[in-house]
Enzyme design. Structure first.
Site, PDB file in Angstrom:
ATOM      1  N   ASP A 278      53.632  22.343  39.312  1.00 15.16           N
ATOM      2  CA  ASP A 278      54.499  22.560  37.863  1.00 15.16           C
ATOM      3  C   ASP A 278      53.238  22.047  37.020  1.00 15.16           C
ATOM      4  O   ASP A 278      53.282  20.942  37.129  1.00 15.16           O
ATOM      5  CB  ASP A 278      55.581  21.367  38.732  1.00 15.16           C
ATOM      6  N   ASP A 436      66.983  28.374  40.620  1.00 12.60           N
ATOM      7  CA  ASP A 436      67.530  26.492  40.171  1.00 12.60           C
ATOM      8  C   ASP A 436      68.477  26.054  40.842  1.00 12.60           C
ATOM      9  O   ASP A 436      69.576  25.200  39.503  1.00 12.60           O
ATOM     10  CB  ASP A 436      66.475  26.044  38.679  1.00 12.60           C
TER      11      ASP A 436
HETATM   12  O1  1PR Z   1      63.179  28.700  33.089  1.00 14.13           O
HETATM   13  O2  1PR Z   1      61.835  31.087  32.734  1.00 14.13           O
HETATM   14  O3  1PR Z   1      61.157  28.783  31.914  1.00 14.13           O
HETATM   15  O4  1PR Z   1      61.468  28.956  34.012  1.00 14.13           O
HETATM   16  C1  1PR Z   1      61.380  27.541  34.170  1.00 14.13           C
HETATM   17  C2  1PR Z   1      60.302  27.441  35.745  1.00 14.13           C
HETATM   18  O5  1PR Z   1      60.120  26.154  35.702  1.00 14.13           O
HETATM   19  C3  1PR Z   1      61.115  27.988  36.855  1.00 14.13           C
HETATM   20  O6  1PR Z   1      60.344  28.804  37.959  1.00 14.13           O
HETATM   21  C4  1PR Z   1      61.857  26.105  37.030  1.00 14.13           C
HETATM   22  O7  1PR Z   1      61.908  26.319  38.404  1.00 14.13           O
HETATM   23  C5  1PR Z   1      61.053  25.656  36.850  1.00 14.13           C
HETATM   24  N1  1PR Z   1      61.037  24.243  36.967  1.00 14.13           N
HETATM   25  C6  1PR Z   1      61.092  23.810  35.361  1.00 14.13           C
HETATM   26  N2  1PR Z   1      61.548  22.544  35.596  1.00 14.13           N
HETATM   27  C7  1PR Z   1      61.236  21.708  36.080  1.00 14.13           C
HETATM   28  C8  1PR Z   1      61.564  20.276  36.471  1.00 14.13           C
HETATM   29  O8  1PR Z   1      60.115  19.579  37.930  1.00 14.13           O
HETATM   30  N3  1PR Z   1      61.678  19.590  35.584  1.00 14.13           N
HETATM   31  N4  1PR Z   1      60.410  23.121  38.244  1.00 14.13           N
HETATM   32  C9  1PR Z   1      60.856  22.912  37.314  1.00 14.13           C
HETATM   33  C10 1PR Z   1      60.878  23.676  39.678  1.00 14.13           C
HETATM   34  C11 1PR Z   1      60.287  22.700  41.911  1.00 14.13           C
HETATM   35  C12 1PR Z   1      59.851  24.322  42.131  1.00 14.13           C
HETATM   36  C13 1PR Z   1      58.931  22.454  43.321  1.00 14.13           C
HETATM   37  C14 1PR Z   1      59.669  22.673  44.635  1.00 14.13           C
HETATM   38  C15 1PR Z   1      58.932  22.080  45.647  1.00 14.13           C
HETATM   39  N5  1PR Z   1      59.987  23.401  40.258  1.00 14.13           N
HETATM   40  O9  1PR Z   1      58.359  24.935  41.528  1.00 14.13           O
HETATM   41  O10 1PR Z   1      57.471  22.882  42.530  1.00 14.13           O
HETATM   42  O11 1PR Z   1      61.364  22.164  44.854  1.00 14.13           O
HETATM   43  O12 1PR Z   1      58.697  20.911  45.236  1.00 14.13           O
HETATM   44  P1  1PR Z   1      58.459  19.814  46.654  1.00 14.13           P
HETATM   45  O13 1PR Z   1      57.491  20.366  47.767  1.00 14.13           O
HETATM   46  O14 1PR Z   1      57.640  18.545  45.796  1.00 14.13           O
HETATM   47  O15 1PR Z   1      59.696  19.127  46.918  1.00 14.13           O
HETATM   48  P2  1PR Z   1      61.975  29.923  33.014  1.00 14.13           P
END
Ligand code: 1PR
Length: 581
Positions: A278, A436
């Site tokens: 991320d 999500d």
């Molecule tokens: O909506 O098209 O602009 O895409 C935004 C992208 O960014 C989406 O794929 C969304 O999942 C991601 N995203 C947005 N905000 C966050 C955040 O964390 N605040 N991250 C985010 C999503 C989730 C996973 C993470 C897993 C594994 N992160 O990518 O890597 O949950 O984590 P873990 O193994 O530590 O539990 P758009």
């Protein structure tokens, strides 16, 4: 921003009509010079003579990965501009991209088809990749029948998904070598990376050509070899060290072949382990890899700084070396910051793609956008820029939710959503939808108009059921659609894969949400990547044993070096799960 295509003349015409089922992306700028990414590993030799490779890039897609791999191996590239360039080549690499018929149209209209046939008849060194293998055969059923180059007897057919086989065939599968050939030296039984919906079956008529086969539904031809003419259905440029050594065997041929083994292990598609980064700017403006707890990426201390877990390119390169089957970058503030203004992110991608020879996925901010000057950018342009910068797949989050909602309301596929447009141009295998969702407990299945599951662990008030509510903007806004409904809708709209996160589990280290992953992976016939919650190696075997997930993704445990990727793979092998080691 430049239009996405730099192709010229006849080549450009065809690019405009292509759909891309094999590899992905549009043509990058032609250049024999690498961009500098602070690495000494990228040497380019003189663009003539023994250290030059001629590349047939007819402008239909992204062959940046092939270019990067060739350069990484120390070779320069000369692009084919005319049929004469084919006939003059010392060695020719043909990474076919796009749909079969469109590719044949451009080869025929430019005179390149005849030049290719002549070059092959002269037994000159040739390496076809993916569609570059299929085009050698008599014909294809893809939007056809369409005639091919007719060098090898056989018909290219679609994998049969009627028995539940997931199509496209995406991922790592093991080669079973059937013919002694220097190209595949050391590759027997090794997993290589495939992305394709069409394949050719072995027959008596083409048996002499086959150098390896692979199992997916049926045994299909994974490579051919006859004299100096070679072609592979897989992507050596994305097949890690094995793929690079296959490419090297072509570029610097060795004299001895590989010994055909007497007893071969049957292969099957390996489960993938994906490292996710991320990425966002921290408060100092540096682009960092961060990691949230239930999507909150700020420290719990009074400083509330964005957590900084490392530099994106360094971590991605390390995960490649450590054995990640894919690397994903999520530009997590892309929903509010226009990604094409976020040039550091594009540079991250360019640099990572020069060092990471497994598939790279990039997500965040793929949507239509109007900048401060009133200039409008389509989501297709944003995706094109990501592909040009080195992405093999793009991932759409928020915009796919809106597209699915509209589709479910009207039942009409407008063809205008980012998902539909990008998958039409680049092929559905290049488009991931990132979901999500957040768990919402309910007392009974009738409480909501969405698909519920009977949960393994009851809710706080003893609820036995839950539905999974989709969100947009990084989990900030709830939407009136469930993960099940969204998954089915985006499959219809052209998604090639689903990245299934779970906000409740993100960063918790308590395991994947098995109820959610099972529900979604049972509902669709495209690959599902289980994400969020990995805390131990057992969580990976659990998700593969209890659900139909094709891949499992983790972030925190890899960034904090709590669990090495190799430990995950070794555990999976011991648990009887096929993986690429
Ligand atoms: O909506 O098209 O602009 O895409 C935004 C992208 O960014 C989406 O794929 C969304 O999942 C991601 N995203 C947005 N905000 C966050 C955040 O964390 N605040 N991250 C985010 C999503 C989730 C996973 C993470 C897993 C594994 N992160 O990518 O890597 O949950 O984590 P873990 O193994 O530590 O539990 P758009």
């Amino acid at each position: 921003m430049q239009p996405p295509l730099q192709a010229q003349g006849a080549m450009a015409i065809v690019a405009a009509i292509l759909t891309v089922p094999c590899s992905a992306g549009r043509r990058p700028k032609r250049s024999s010079q690498p961009r500098g990414c602070g690495s000494g590993s990228l040497s380019v030799r003189a663009s003539s003579g023994a250290n030059t490779v001629t590349l047939l890039d007819y402008g239909a897609g992204n062959v940046r990965s092939v270019r990067n791999a060739i350069r990484h191996l120390g070779f320069g590239i000369r692009d084919v501009e005319s049929p004469e360039d084919i006939l003059a080549a010392e060695r020719l690499v043909f990474p076919g991209v796009g749909a079969f018929g469109s590719a044949m149209d451009v080869l025929n209209s430019t005179g390149m088809a005849d030049a290719l046939r002549e070059y092959i008849q002269r037994d000159r060194p040739f390496l076809g990749i993916c569609l570059g293998l299929q085009l050698l055969f008599d014909s294809s059923e893809e939007n056809g029948p369409v005639s091919g180059l007719g060098v090898i007897p056989g018909v290219v057919r679609r994998f049969d998904s009627s028995n539940g086989l997931i199509v496209p065939h995406i991922g790592w599968n093991a080669l079973q070598i059937t013919k002694d050939t220097p190209l595949l030296h050391g590759a027997d039984g090794q997993h290589v990376y495939f992305v394709h919906s069409y394949h050719v079956l072995p027959s008596d008529a083409n048996r002499d050509w086959i150098s390896s086969i692979c199992n997916y539904g049926d045994s299909f031809i994974s490579s051919i070899s006859m004299g100096n003419v070679q072609a592979v259905q897989f992507h050596p440029e994305k097949s890690g060290a094995t793929g690079l050594s296959i490419l090297k065997n072509f570029l610097s041929p060795i004299s001895s072949g590989t010994k055909v083994p007497t007893r071969r292990k049957t292969s099957k598609l390996a489960k993938r382990v994906i490292a996710c980064l991320d990425v966002r700017s921290n408060d100092k403006g540096d682009l960092v890899v961060t990691k949230g707890d239930q999507y909150n990426v700020r420290d719990h201390t009074s400083s509330k700084e964005v957590r900084n877990l490392g530099k994106p390119v360094d971590l991605a390169s390390q995960y490649y070396i450590d054995g990640a089957d894919e690397v994903s970058f999520l530009n997590i503030t892309g929903f509010r910051d226009f990604p094409l203004g976020d040039l550091p992110m594009l540079e991250v991608l360019r640099c990572a793609s020069e060092k990471v020879f497994v598939p790279l996925t990039v997500g965040g901010g793929i949507r239509d956008f109007t900048d401060a000057n009133g200039r409008s950018y389509s989501s297709l342009e944003v995706a094109s820029e990501y592909f040009r910068s080195g992405a093999d797949k793009i991932s759409i989050g928020s915009d796919a939710v809106y597209a699915a909602e509209a589709f479910l309301q009207t039942g009409v596929k407008t063809g205008k959503s980012s998902l539909e447009q990008i998958s039409r141009v680049y092929g559905n295998q290049a488009v991931v939808v990132s979901i999500d969702p957040r768990r919402v407990y309910v007392k009974s299945q009738e409480d909501v108009p969405f698909k519920t599951v009977k949960v393994s662990t009851k809710g706080p008030s003893g609820e036995e059921y839950a539905w999974y509510q989709c969100t947009v903007n990084g989990g900030r806004d709830n939407r009136p659609i469930g993960a099940y409904e969204l998954a089915k809708a985006v499959e219809e709209l052209g998604a090639g894969e689903i990245l299934l996160n779970c906000i409740d589990c993100d960063g918790q280290g308590c395991g994947f949400d098995i109820d959610l992953v099972k529900m979604v992976s049972d509902a669709v016939t495209i690959p599902v990547i289980a994400s969020s919650g990995a805390g131990a190696v057992q969580h990976f075997s659990e998700v593969f044993e209890k659900t139909n997930a094709s891949a499992a993704l983790a972030a925190g445990i890899f960034h904090r070096k709590e669990v090495p990727i190799l430990a995950v793979k070794e555990h999976l092998v011991n648990a009887g799960v096929e993986v690429r080691l």
